[in-house]
Design a protein around this motif. Structure first.
Motif, PDB file in Angstrom:
ATOM      1  N   GLY A 577       0.776  -1.235   0.000  1.00  0.00           N
ATOM      2  CA  GLY A 577       0.000   0.000   0.000  1.00  0.00           C
ATOM      3  C   GLY A 577       0.801   1.276   0.000  1.00  0.00           C
ATOM      4  O   GLY A 577       0.254   2.356   0.250  1.00  0.00           O
ATOM      5  N   LYS A 578       2.094   1.209  -0.288  1.00  0.00           N
ATOM      6  CA  LYS A 578       2.933   2.408  -0.317  1.00  0.00           C
ATOM      7  C   LYS A 578       3.038   2.919  -1.759  1.00  0.00           C
ATOM      8  O   LYS A 578       4.065   2.785  -2.419  1.00  0.00           O
ATOM      9  CB  LYS A 578       4.315   2.103   0.259  1.00  0.00           C
ATOM     10  CG  LYS A 578       4.294   1.723   1.735  1.00  0.00           C
ATOM     11  CD  LYS A 578       5.706   1.495   2.278  1.00  0.00           C
ATOM     12  CE  LYS A 578       5.689   1.177   3.762  1.00  0.00           C
ATOM     13  NZ  LYS A 578       7.055   0.960   4.312  1.00  0.00           N
ATOM     14  N   ILE A 579       1.960   3.516  -2.229  1.00  0.00           N
ATOM     15  CA  ILE A 579       1.879   3.929  -3.634  1.00  0.00           C
ATOM     16  C   ILE A 579       2.905   5.002  -3.989  1.00  0.00           C
ATOM     17  O   ILE A 579       3.573   4.905  -5.029  1.00  0.00           O
ATOM     18  CB  ILE A 579       0.458   4.406  -3.987  1.00  0.00           C
ATOM     19  CG1 ILE A 579      -0.554   3.293  -3.673  1.00  0.00           C
ATOM     20  CG2 ILE A 579       0.377   4.818  -5.448  1.00  0.00           C
ATOM     21  CD1 ILE A 579      -0.259   1.974  -4.377  1.00  0.00           C
ATOM     22  N   PRO A 580       3.085   6.055  -3.182  1.00  0.00           N
ATOM     23  CA  PRO A 580       4.120   7.051  -3.527  1.00  0.00           C
ATOM     24  C   PRO A 580       5.507   6.427  -3.663  1.00  0.00           C
ATOM     25  O   PRO A 580       6.280   6.801  -4.546  1.00  0.00           O
ATOM     26  CB  PRO A 580       4.051   8.042  -2.359  1.00  0.00           C
ATOM     27  CG  PRO A 580       2.653   7.922  -1.840  1.00  0.00           C
ATOM     28  CD  PRO A 580       2.329   6.463  -1.977  1.00  0.00           C
ATOM     29  N   SER A 581       5.823   5.491  -2.784  1.00  0.00           N
ATOM     30  CA  SER A 581       7.129   4.821  -2.866  1.00  0.00           C
ATOM     31  C   SER A 581       7.228   3.982  -4.139  1.00  0.00           C
ATOM     32  O   SER A 581       8.293   3.916  -4.766  1.00  0.00           O
ATOM     33  CB  SER A 581       7.345   3.924  -1.640  1.00  0.00           C
ATOM     34  OG  SER A 581       7.429   4.695  -0.465  1.00  0.00           O
ATOM     35  N   ALA A 582       6.132   3.348  -4.519  1.00  0.00           N
ATOM     36  CA  ALA A 582       6.118   2.552  -5.748  1.00  0.00           C
ATOM     37  C   ALA A 582       6.342   3.450  -6.964  1.00  0.00           C
ATOM     38  O   ALA A 582       7.116   3.111  -7.871  1.00  0.00           O
ATOM     39  CB  ALA A 582       4.791   1.813  -5.874  1.00  0.00           C
ATOM     40  N   ILE A 583       5.680   4.596  -6.980  1.00  0.00           N
ATOM     41  CA  ILE A 583       5.835   5.531  -8.093  1.00  0.00           C
ATOM     42  C   ILE A 583       7.273   6.020  -8.181  1.00  0.00           C
ATOM     43  O   ILE A 583       7.873   6.043  -9.264  1.00  0.00           O
ATOM     44  CB  ILE A 583       4.857   6.717  -7.922  1.00  0.00           C
ATOM     45  CG1 ILE A 583       3.417   6.238  -8.162  1.00  0.00           C
ATOM     46  CG2 ILE A 583       5.213   7.860  -8.879  1.00  0.00           C
ATOM     47  CD1 ILE A 583       2.359   7.288  -7.892  1.00  0.00           C
ATOM     48  N   LYS A 584       7.836   6.422  -7.048  1.00  0.00           N
ATOM     49  CA  LYS A 584       9.220   6.903  -7.030  1.00  0.00           C
ATOM     50  C   LYS A 584      10.184   5.816  -7.534  1.00  0.00           C
ATOM     51  O   LYS A 584      11.109   6.098  -8.310  1.00  0.00           O
ATOM     52  CB  LYS A 584       9.607   7.331  -5.616  1.00  0.00           C
ATOM     53  CG  LYS A 584      11.027   7.878  -5.469  1.00  0.00           C
ATOM     54  CD  LYS A 584      11.275   8.355  -4.036  1.00  0.00           C
ATOM     55  CE  LYS A 584      12.669   8.962  -3.880  1.00  0.00           C
ATOM     56  NZ  LYS A 584      13.751   7.986  -4.091  1.00  0.00           N
ATOM     57  N   THR A 585       9.960   4.579  -7.125  1.00  0.00           N
ATOM     58  CA  THR A 585      10.830   3.475  -7.532  1.00  0.00           C
ATOM     59  C   THR A 585      10.738   3.223  -9.033  1.00  0.00           C
ATOM     60  O   THR A 585      11.756   2.971  -9.697  1.00  0.00           O
ATOM     61  CB  THR A 585      10.454   2.198  -6.755  1.00  0.00           C
ATOM     62  OG1 THR A 585      10.618   2.437  -5.352  1.00  0.00           O
ATOM     63  CG2 THR A 585      11.344   1.034  -7.165  1.00  0.00           C
ATOM     64  N   LEU A 586       9.533   3.296  -9.585  1.00  0.00           N
ATOM     65  CA  LEU A 586       9.357   3.091 -11.026  1.00  0.00           C
ATOM     66  C   LEU A 586       9.980   4.229 -11.820  1.00  0.00           C
ATOM     67  O   LEU A 586      10.547   4.009 -12.902  1.00  0.00           O
ATOM     68  CB  LEU A 586       7.869   2.955 -11.359  1.00  0.00           C
ATOM     69  CG  LEU A 586       7.201   1.678 -10.842  1.00  0.00           C
ATOM     70  CD1 LEU A 586       5.691   1.761 -11.026  1.00  0.00           C
ATOM     71  CD2 LEU A 586       7.753   0.451 -11.556  1.00  0.00           C
ATOM     72  N   GLU A 587       9.896   5.440 -11.285  1.00  0.00           N
ATOM     73  CA  GLU A 587      10.552   6.574 -11.943  1.00  0.00           C
ATOM     74  C   GLU A 587      12.066   6.364 -11.972  1.00  0.00           C
ATOM     75  O   GLU A 587      12.730   6.672 -12.969  1.00  0.00           O
ATOM     76  CB  GLU A 587      10.190   7.871 -11.216  1.00  0.00           C
ATOM     77  CG  GLU A 587       8.733   8.280 -11.410  1.00  0.00           C
ATOM     78  CD  GLU A 587       8.317   9.443 -10.515  1.00  0.00           C
ATOM     79  OE1 GLU A 587       7.297  10.098 -10.815  1.00  0.00           O
ATOM     80  OE2 GLU A 587       9.009   9.695  -9.491  1.00  0.00           O
TER      81      GLU A 587
END
Length: 743
Positions: A577-587
């Motif tokens: 559920g850590k969506i911001p962290s997932a987005i940052k990692t994909l970036e």
């Protein structure tokens, strides 16, 4: 998406496969399963010259071998290529190789797309090709794309038909040909990558430059010390690995470098087994042919453990000298060590003139492929040619492979004439339908996975390929594989549980795997459990859960320099559920590989879900520009445009998506609904009627068509469609109520 990614000599019964210990050798005590993951200090390695003092014969065999010459410092003695101003051109890039001030250079295209002089620091390999390594300021050691053919004496392009832009991950100066992570672990001894995620740099070091004695036998400091102290009274004391190993243990040890695998530990140490440090790539599309023959590089292990030879106790040392790596014999004597000559080494068996290349066992039972441009490597699954499978699944066979002027039908007809119909008791008869999604493919995979007479890698591959049939899977059929005797099967089942998002509801079935003796299985189970709150983990499992959590963190760390590794980390963040962290990692992953559109698609969808619409639209546009023709991107982009209140643009994207993927009923459903909601009723009806000619029994499409007819006051036409629904599912209350409303 773009992905850069046996009938044998006798009937196969694989009775030996019933030995459930073929991937494990340790006894398990609670908590002792957590093997040490600390690296070994370089000073514990004494060097091959020290080994030579007592093991002169073995040293002499090893000296000059591919292992000895796996990597060398660049010098006139180690460099085979001339470097006398040779010019080589390929794919629009001109490279020049020369010497200056006693050093060796290549002038070629760099990371910025311009030519520069790059100094050669190391040589890599010996024959049939030698590569050359360059050092960049950020600690990246890179292997040039242009290599030297040491047999023909000429430069050549490793990928002559593949144009690579300087900004791509596959460019020689970037990830695809990076020594630190793609090569070093298996070409040098006791390598520590020392990757820094913050600035994508390396401080890689090794104990010994090449594949030394200690690369296989382990650090020699204690062994040498004991030998010196005890002198003539010294006996093998267990301080060195690779002694008194059984056949499967030996293969397990060699697999470390002779397998295509994923890392599950930060450092390789002699502790534990192969599956405590790695998990092999299973038989999947694009890596292997549908029947399990090699397609992309598998480095031997993945094909060898498919074979009857492996399951009957044959190991690497039976065919190869373990120190020189050379084959023991270059003719049929190699196979006649085990197989009766009068039965097999005769013209009546192989149907070819004696003494010819065609009469060599390996040319019929160990076909191969050229990799790295000119390096021919043989398939070690030791199988009888199956032209019948070639006709069904487009897999290769030795007959047509040798008789280039003939086709697979000719090969099959002549095989039947010479040997009779192929005996269909090989695992490939069940695996191939599932990999190719042929009719009955799911049931075929399930039958293979459940049958312990077959090799465990084949069974695990069957479980893995069940993700081709997500909508058809009964989760109870998957749960039983979590209790299988094979670690490979358990690992594949845990991965499938994650893909099915089944870990939350069925998490109790995964918990015992946290105690598994193999780190690879434990960490895969933890990943599958990632959506389960730690508070729900029972007390008896918490000590194991907490330790495996650390192990899993190391799995994510060891793969961090790959965009795929960052992708896995993002999947974990999404799961917890850590969506911001997932987005940052994909970036961050896209910084490593800007054209990885698997990553970008996941990121675009995540932006969409997180209501970051501007970022999502930009990502979808980039994907469409980089890979036009992939319909799912147009589909997802169309849904976003509709969400943004731009229905006309949304309809155009869905129309393009349908053009690229005309059999996709989901696209049709959404396109028809969009047409209808935007007062284009005739278009909606036309799209649905056209698709129902392809998918006549799709109840969602029929229902939508009936609904549109009803809303358009075309009651009789609506009634006709609802009657079709009732014929397909007469007990469906929704259909019954709809029908009553039309009477």
């Amino acid at each position: 998406m773009k992905k850069i990614y046996l009938l044998l000599l006798t009937t196969l019964l694989f009775i030996a496969c019933k030995n459930t210990k073929d991937e494990g050798y340790q006894k398990v005590d609670p908590m002792s399963i957590f093997t040490n993951t600390d690296s070994i200090p370089n000073k514990h390695y004494v060097g091959s010259q020290k080994c030579k003092e007592c093991h002169a014969d073995q040293f002499q065999e090893w000296e000059g071998s591919h292992h000895d010459k796996s990597m060398q410092k660049a010098s006139r003695e180690s460099i085979i290529a001339p470097f006398k101003g040779e010019v080589f051109k390929s794919q629009g890039v001109t490279s020049t190789f020369f010497q200056k001030d006693g050093k060796f250079y290549a002038n070629t295209e760099g990371r910025d797309g311009k030519n520069h002089d790059f100094q050669i620091i190391y040589t890599f390999g010996l024959t049939p090709l030698q590569q050359y390594i360059v050092l960049f300021p950020d600690g990246h050691y890179q292997c040039l794309r242009t290599a030297y053919d040491t047999v023909k004496g000429k430069w050549f392009d490793l990928y002559p038909d593949f144009k690579v832009v300087h900004s791509e991950w596959l460019h020689w100066s970037r990830g695809g040909l990076n020594w630190n992570t793609m090569c070093s672990d298996c070409h040098s001894t006791n390598v520590k990558k020392n990757y820094n995620e913050k600035d994508h740099s390396y401080d890689t070091n090794y104990a010994i430059i090449n594949v030394s004695c200690e690369a296989c036998h382990g650090p020699g400091k204690e062994h040498v010390s004991n030998a010196i102290i005890k002198g003539d009274h010294y006996k093998t004391d267990g301080t060195m690995q690779m002694t008194n190993l059984g056949s499967k243990e030996l293969v397990d040890a060699c697999a470390r470098c002779h397998a295509r695998r994923e890392n599950v530990s930060l450092f390789h140490t002699p502790e534990g087994t192969f599956l405590d440090h790695y998990f092999p790539q299973l038989i999947r599309e694009n890596l292997y042919h549908a029947d399990g023959q090699i397609l992309d590089e598998d480095y031997v292990y993945g094909s060898f453990v498919q074979s009857k030879m492996y399951h009957n106790g044959v190991s690497c040392k039976d065919c190869h000298n373990v120190h020189s790596t050379k084959r023991k014999f270059n003719d049929n004597r190699l196979c006649l060590q085990c197989h009766e000559g009068p039965k097999y080494d005769t013209e009546s068996h192989h149907k070819h003139p004696m003494g010819t290349e065609s009469a060599l066992c390996i040319n019929c039972h160990m076909t191969g492929k050229h990799y790295m441009g000119n390096d021919f490597r043989r398939d070690h699954s030791f199988r009888i040619p199956r032209p019948d499978l070639s006709l069904k699944y487009n897999s290769p066979n030795a007959c047509a492979g040798c008789h280039k002027d003939k086709d697979d039908q000719w090969a099959y007809d002549n095989f039947v004439k010479l040997y009779g119909e192929p005996k269909k008791d090989h695992f490939s008869d069940k695996l191939a339908p599932g990999i190719t999604r042929a009719e009955g493919g799911k049931d075929s995979l399930m039958a293979l996975a459940n049958d312990t007479v077959y090799p465990n890698i084949a069974r695990a591959s069957a479980v893995s390929n069940l993700n081709n049939y997500v909508s058809e899977i009964n989760i109870n059929d998957v749960l039983k594989f979590l209790k299988d005797d094979s670690p490979l099967v358990k690992g594949a089942a845990a991965d499938l549980m994650f893909e099915l998002k089944a870990g939350t509801e069925n998490y109790k079935a995964l918990l015992p795997l946290l105690k598994d003796k193999k780190r690879a299985v434990r960490t895969k189970a933890f990943f599958a459990l990632s959506a389960v709150p730690a508070s729900k983990i029972p007390e008896e499992y918490k000590p194991f859960y907490n330790k495996v959590k650390i192990e899993f963190a190391n799995v994510l760390k060891v793969g961090a320099e790959f965009s795929g590794g960052r992708m896995k980390r993002a999947q974990y963040y999404m799961s917890v559920g850590k969506i911001p962290s997932a987005i940052k990692t994909l970036e961050e992953a896209l910084v490593l590989d800007p054209i990885n559109n698997i990553v970008r698609t996941t990121l675009a969808n995540l932006y969409y879900q997180n209501k970051q619409y501007i970022e999502a639209e930009k990502a979808y546009k980039t994907i469409i520009k980089q890979e036009p023709g992939f319909g799912l991107t147009n589909f997802d982009y169309g849904l976003l445009l509709n969400e943004l209140g731009r229905p006309k643009e949304a309809i155009e994207q869905l129309k393009k998506a349908l053009e690229f993927m005309p059999d996709n009923d989901r696209i049709v459903y959404n396109l028809a609904l969009l047409h209808f909601k935007n007062n284009q009723t005739s278009n909606a009806i036309s799209v649905l009627k056209t698709q129902l000619k392809r998918s006549a029994n799709n109840t969602d499409l029929i229902y939508l068509l009936a609904y549109i007819y009803h809303q358009n006051k075309q009651i009789k036409l609506a009634k006709d469609q609802v009657e079709k629904l009732l014929q397909l599912d007469p007990n469906n209350q929704q259909y019954q109520q709809f029908y009553q409303a039309l009477i």
